[in-house]
Design a protein around this motif. Sequence first.
Motif, PDB file in Angstrom:
ATOM      1  N   GLN A  51      49.381  35.023  46.515  1.00 36.87           N
ATOM      2  CA  GLN A  51      48.169  35.499  46.751  1.00 36.87           C
ATOM      3  C   GLN A  51      47.301  36.055  45.494  1.00 36.87           C
ATOM      4  OE1 GLN A  51      46.456  35.197  49.809  1.00 36.87           O
ATOM      5  NE2 GLN A  51      48.204  33.447  50.372  1.00 36.87           N
ATOM      6  N   PHE A  52      48.130  36.811  44.838  1.00 35.28           N
ATOM      7  CA  PHE A  52      47.434  37.641  43.780  1.00 35.28           C
ATOM      8  C   PHE A  52      47.127  36.765  42.459  1.00 35.28           C
ATOM      9  CE2 PHE A  52      50.913  40.001  41.136  1.00 35.28           C
ATOM     10  CZ  PHE A  52      51.462  38.489  40.763  1.00 35.28           C
ATOM     11  N   ASP A  54      45.281  34.324  42.336  1.00 33.04           N
ATOM     12  CA  ASP A  54      43.596  34.177  42.007  1.00 33.04           C
ATOM     13  C   ASP A  54      43.023  35.592  41.996  1.00 33.04           C
ATOM     14  OD1 ASP A  54      43.863  31.312  42.668  1.00 33.04           O
ATOM     15  OD2 ASP A  54      43.634  31.590  44.855  1.00 33.04           O
ATOM     16  N   ASP A  55      43.585  36.328  42.888  1.00 29.82           N
ATOM     17  CA  ASP A  55      42.832  37.958  42.665  1.00 29.82           C
ATOM     18  C   ASP A  55      42.835  38.353  41.164  1.00 29.82           C
ATOM     19  OD1 ASP A  55      42.266  38.046  45.404  1.00 29.82           O
ATOM     20  OD2 ASP A  55      44.218  38.992  45.583  1.00 29.82           O
ATOM     21  N   LEU A  56      43.844  37.972  40.397  1.00 27.81           N
ATOM     22  CA  LEU A  56      44.174  38.645  38.904  1.00 27.81           C
ATOM     23  C   LEU A  56      43.901  37.444  37.732  1.00 27.81           C
ATOM     24  CD1 LEU A  56      47.589  40.537  39.136  1.00 27.81           C
ATOM     25  CD2 LEU A  56      45.173  41.377  39.438  1.00 27.81           C
ATOM     26  N   SER A  57      43.244  36.262  38.182  1.00 21.72           N
ATOM     27  CA  SER A  57      42.940  35.097  37.538  1.00 21.72           C
ATOM     28  C   SER A  57      44.291  34.580  36.736  1.00 21.72           C
ATOM     29  CB  SER A  57      41.805  35.666  36.782  1.00 21.72           C
ATOM     30  OG  SER A  57      40.760  35.716  37.440  1.00 21.72           O
ATOM     31  N   SER A 112      45.071  45.473  38.462  1.00 22.46           N
ATOM     32  CA  SER A 112      43.831  44.700  38.798  1.00 22.46           C
ATOM     33  C   SER A 112      43.209  43.583  37.714  1.00 22.46           C
ATOM     34  CB  SER A 112      42.471  45.424  38.951  1.00 22.46           C
ATOM     35  OG  SER A 112      42.343  46.298  37.831  1.00 22.46           O
ATOM     36  N   SER A 113      44.236  43.373  36.827  1.00 23.36           N
ATOM     37  CA  SER A 113      44.017  42.294  35.642  1.00 23.36           C
ATOM     38  C   SER A 113      45.269  41.895  35.236  1.00 23.36           C
ATOM     39  CB  SER A 113      43.207  43.040  34.430  1.00 23.36           C
ATOM     40  OG  SER A 113      43.653  43.973  33.929  1.00 23.36           O
ATOM     41  N   LYS A 184      45.101  44.700  50.194  1.00 25.50           N
ATOM     42  CA  LYS A 184      45.577  43.159  50.392  1.00 25.50           C
ATOM     43  C   LYS A 184      47.273  43.019  50.703  1.00 25.50           C
ATOM     44  CE  LYS A 184      41.921  41.564  47.637  1.00 25.50           C
ATOM     45  NZ  LYS A 184      41.286  40.778  46.359  1.00 25.50           N
ATOM     46  N   GLN A 187      49.558  43.882  47.977  1.00 23.99           N
ATOM     47  CA  GLN A 187      49.629  45.448  47.733  1.00 23.99           C
ATOM     48  C   GLN A 187      50.574  46.022  48.618  1.00 23.99           C
ATOM     49  OE1 GLN A 187      45.304  45.751  47.717  1.00 23.99           O
ATOM     50  NE2 GLN A 187      45.466  46.939  45.825  1.00 23.99           N
TER      51      GLN A 187
END
Length: 437
Positions: A51-52, A54-57, A112-113, A184, A187
């Motif tokens: 899942q993450f 895409d959230d973190l590219s 977040s990155s 999310k 998380q």
Amino acid sequence: MQQGMEGLASIASDDERRLYRKVVWRIIPFIFVCYVLNYIDRVNVSFAKLQFKDDLSLTDASYGLGVGLFYVGYILFEVPSNLVLQKIGARKTIMRIMCLWGLTSMATAFVSSPLQFYLARIVLGAAEAGFFPGIILYLTLWFPDRMRGRIMSYFVLAIAASGTIGGPISGVIMQNLGGLLGLKNWQWLFLIEGMLPVVMGIAAFFVLNDRPRDAVWLSDREKDLLIANLKVKGGSDSRSGTRAFLLALRKPMLWVATSGYFSVTWAGMVLNFWSPTIIQRAGVTNLLHVGLLSAVPYMIGAAGMLVFGYHSDRRLERHWHFFAAVAVAGCAAIAIAFSLWNSALSVACLAVLAIGYLSATALFWTIPTGFLSERESAGSIAFISSAGQIGSLIAPVLFGYVSVLTGDLRMGACLVALVLFGGGSAVVSLKGYAKSD
């Protein structure tokens, strides 16, 4: 003196099995749970990635880099941690390690990155450094060489348990908790699975004893027997832990053994960090189903590992058993890459890989502990673990890069198999050398 020896002989002949059963039940369940939590917190990123990413590219290659960066901190602090353990004992060391890694895992929920993800993985590695080799050293202070195949298997069984338990739990969290309190699903995964190590770390200080002579739950005669069995291998070593370790680095056997462990970590990388992705690419889309299916290889692998460990102890042979285990893992790695058209076949191949990987991990640590003295063991075990973990640093990066470059997993799997066969051959070469050393 003679009367004391007769007393020990009496215990050895009549009650030794009962005594070691008592020691096993006192020590193994607790460190088993600790290692389950350790492995869940180390590899839960493989589920979060679903899942993450895409959230973190993140790409597969950048995810592989993040997985590998864990071992930068791990490698740097492994040897110092074990040398400190030799001075202050296992209780304080394990408490410190578990509390730090639990807090770091919880903090990962707020990255977040990609850069923050990389930093969190490095810090987690530094926090966990010394746990695995520390436990290996701790077990050598309680159990003689002739029992270590089974004992190491019981400990490494926690890897299988973490996969069996962690997969479904991670799947449930990822499937159901997304959006709760504005967080999310991934998380919640890091937060929930980071809490328990802190509690268990504090408990370690009160549950564990550093050595047999410190155990109030043993009688004096039982303590004497345990200590006597451990001294059968050789005399005392008056050197400091640091000096003994530096001198041990001159032993070619140590470096050859390190190359063997280097290879094992490549199989672990595929099983621990790519299993959910492999199952998903084989056609399973439901995250809960991915979690449940990811548990199957670990359950089958655990059974196979116990058979390997028992057979190795019965034959008192380690090197060829290790080679057989890595050969099984290498063949399975190749088979996985050609099985992605069918989910059942992919899970079956992962199960065979798990048998080889878990068995090789357990059997390996019976080999260096057989030629190292107690003083040499603290730094040397940590050195083998940290240097071997270079494989864990390199493998996911190369595996992810090759996967992106070629569009599938086949070339990466062949590379894993090549490394495994090379490491197995290196360990087998120690067999004759150890006898003549």
